[in-house]
Design an enzyme around this catalytic site. Structure first.
Site, PDB file in Angstrom:
ATOM      1  N   SER A  48     -22.801 -17.164 -12.559  1.00 38.71           N
ATOM      2  CA  SER A  48     -23.721 -18.458 -12.505  1.00 38.71           C
ATOM      3  C   SER A  48     -24.360 -18.815 -13.690  1.00 38.71           C
ATOM      4  O   SER A  48     -24.425 -19.916 -14.082  1.00 38.71           O
ATOM      5  CB  SER A  48     -24.697 -18.130 -11.345  1.00 38.71           C
ATOM      6  OG  SER A  48     -25.501 -17.130 -11.631  1.00 38.71           O
ATOM      7  N   CYS A  78     -20.106 -17.402  -3.824  1.00 33.86           N
ATOM      8  CA  CYS A  78     -20.769 -16.379  -4.600  1.00 33.86           C
ATOM      9  C   CYS A  78     -21.311 -16.933  -5.616  1.00 33.86           C
ATOM     10  O   CYS A  78     -22.474 -17.660  -5.384  1.00 33.86           O
ATOM     11  CB  CYS A  78     -19.725 -15.417  -5.045  1.00 33.86           C
ATOM     12  SG  CYS A  78     -20.460 -13.859  -5.438  1.00 33.86           S
ATOM     13  N   ILE A 134     -18.737  -9.106  -4.261  1.00 32.69           N
ATOM     14  CA  ILE A 134     -18.622  -8.730  -5.321  1.00 32.69           C
ATOM     15  C   ILE A 134     -20.048  -9.096  -6.220  1.00 32.69           C
ATOM     16  O   ILE A 134     -20.297 -10.429  -6.297  1.00 32.69           O
ATOM     17  CB  ILE A 134     -17.547  -9.305  -6.208  1.00 32.69           C
ATOM     18  CG1 ILE A 134     -16.198  -9.017  -5.564  1.00 32.69           C
ATOM     19  CG2 ILE A 134     -17.371  -8.752  -7.579  1.00 32.69           C
ATOM     20  CD1 ILE A 134     -14.901  -9.711  -6.019  1.00 32.69           C
ATOM     21  N   HIS A 171     -16.017 -13.859  -0.807  1.00 37.17           N
ATOM     22  CA  HIS A 171     -15.045 -14.705  -1.392  1.00 37.17           C
ATOM     23  C   HIS A 171     -13.944 -14.578  -0.427  1.00 37.17           C
ATOM     24  O   HIS A 171     -13.081 -13.764  -0.311  1.00 37.17           O
ATOM     25  CB  HIS A 171     -14.566 -13.733  -2.553  1.00 37.17           C
ATOM     26  CG  HIS A 171     -15.532 -13.667  -3.760  1.00 37.17           C
ATOM     27  ND1 HIS A 171     -15.479 -14.714  -4.919  1.00 37.17           N
ATOM     28  CD2 HIS A 171     -16.378 -12.701  -3.885  1.00 37.17           C
ATOM     29  CE1 HIS A 171     -16.424 -14.514  -5.684  1.00 37.17           C
ATOM     30  NE2 HIS A 171     -17.017 -13.379  -5.323  1.00 37.17           N
ATOM     31  N   GLU A 173     -11.536 -16.658  -0.724  1.00 37.25           N
ATOM     32  CA  GLU A 173     -10.196 -16.891  -1.492  1.00 37.25           C
ATOM     33  C   GLU A 173      -9.594 -15.735  -1.916  1.00 37.25           C
ATOM     34  O   GLU A 173      -8.427 -15.549  -2.381  1.00 37.25           O
ATOM     35  CB  GLU A 173     -10.777 -17.762  -2.505  1.00 37.25           C
ATOM     36  CG  GLU A 173     -11.321 -17.046  -3.663  1.00 37.25           C
ATOM     37  CD  GLU A 173     -12.963 -17.177  -3.498  1.00 37.25           C
ATOM     38  OE1 GLU A 173     -13.352 -17.296  -2.282  1.00 37.25           O
ATOM     39  OE2 GLU A 173     -13.626 -16.539  -4.399  1.00 37.25           O
TER      40      GLU A 173
HETATM   41  N1  GLN Z   1     -23.267 -11.891 -10.003  1.00 33.30           N
HETATM   42  C1  GLN Z   1     -22.634 -13.292 -10.223  1.00 33.30           C
HETATM   43  C2  GLN Z   1     -23.852 -14.152 -10.609  1.00 33.30           C
HETATM   44  O1  GLN Z   1     -25.028 -13.905 -10.600  1.00 33.30           O
HETATM   45  C3  GLN Z   1     -21.929 -13.511  -8.955  1.00 33.30           C
HETATM   46  C4  GLN Z   1     -20.744 -12.657  -8.777  1.00 33.30           C
HETATM   47  C5  GLN Z   1     -19.524 -13.416  -8.117  1.00 33.30           C
HETATM   48  O2  GLN Z   1     -19.464 -14.732  -7.941  1.00 33.30           O
HETATM   49  N2  GLN Z   1     -18.671 -12.602  -7.436  1.00 33.30           N
HETATM   50  O3  GLN Z   1     -23.555 -15.203 -10.956  1.00 33.30           O
END
Ligand code: GLN
Length: 194
Positions: A48, A78, A134, A171, A173
């Site tokens: 992000s 996510c 994840i 996710h 996808e």
């Molecule tokens: N940990 C990531 C973040 O803070 C997000 C992880 C993901 O999109 N799989 O942006």
């Protein structure tokens, strides 16, 4: 119907493959002009802080915030969910503030960086959805207009809807299960009620 998929970083190719399997036209969104004429938008997983930096660099921050706030059906998975949040419990990145949720990044700690869980989503039918997490975010708070679509066994919400906006901490996808993408397409269909 054309679904825009933000393609500056992250696993946008998997979203596009899923949508193509469902026979839906897609558009990779890298610049503001790519947003013209799309009927829905997906912000994929990734990182992000990087997403936010690239949104600013390519001039996407303002246009995406305006479109998502004014009714463009938008789904964040996510890191995409982190981008949609009103607030984060971390100081970075600054989220777009289009869903009334407060989100904690990397909420599951180092030992369980990534995990998978079968989650019940009544909207998707009887079979649980195999959700892949994840470095996933968690929802720390949400406003009254936000509906929880499904939760982990400990009660942590992992999919949320606010009108035509959708956020998932995992996710879909990355699986072969198309039900979440189909759910979003139904949500985005203008002839269905929000
Ligand atoms: N940990 C990531 C973040 O803070 C997000 C992880 C993901 O999109 N799989 O942006």
């Amino acid at each position: 119907m054309t679904v825009g998929v933000v393609a500056v970083q992250g696993d946008f190719a998997e979203h596009i493959a899923m949508l193509n399997r469902l026979g839906v036209a897609t558009r990779e969104v890298r610049l503001p002009k790519d947003l013209e004429g799309i009927d829905a938008l997906i912000i994929p997983g990734g990182e992000s802080t990087t997403l936010r930096r690239l949104f600013d660099l390519y001039g996407l921050t303002g246009p995406i915030t305006t479109l998502a706030s004014s009714g463009l059906p938008t789904w964040g998975t996510c890191a995409g969910m982190i981008m949609l949040a009103a607030k984060l419990t971390d100081s970075r990145p600054e989220p777009l503030g289009v869903m009334d949720i407060t989100v904690t990044r990397n909420a599951y700690g180092r030992q369980v960086d990534s995990f998978e869980a079968d989650v019940e989503f009544p909207q998707l039918g009887e079979d649980p959805f195999h959700a892949i997490f994840i470095r996933a975010p968690a929802v720390a708070a949400m406003g009254p207009d936000v509906e929880v679509l499904g939760s982990l066994e400990d009660g942590a919400p992992v999919a949320l809807r606010q009108g035509r906006r959708l956020a998932t901490a995992f996710h879909p996808e990355l699986t072969e299960d198309t039900r979440f993408h189909r759910y979003f397409l139904e949500l985005a269909n203008p002839s269905n009620e929000a």
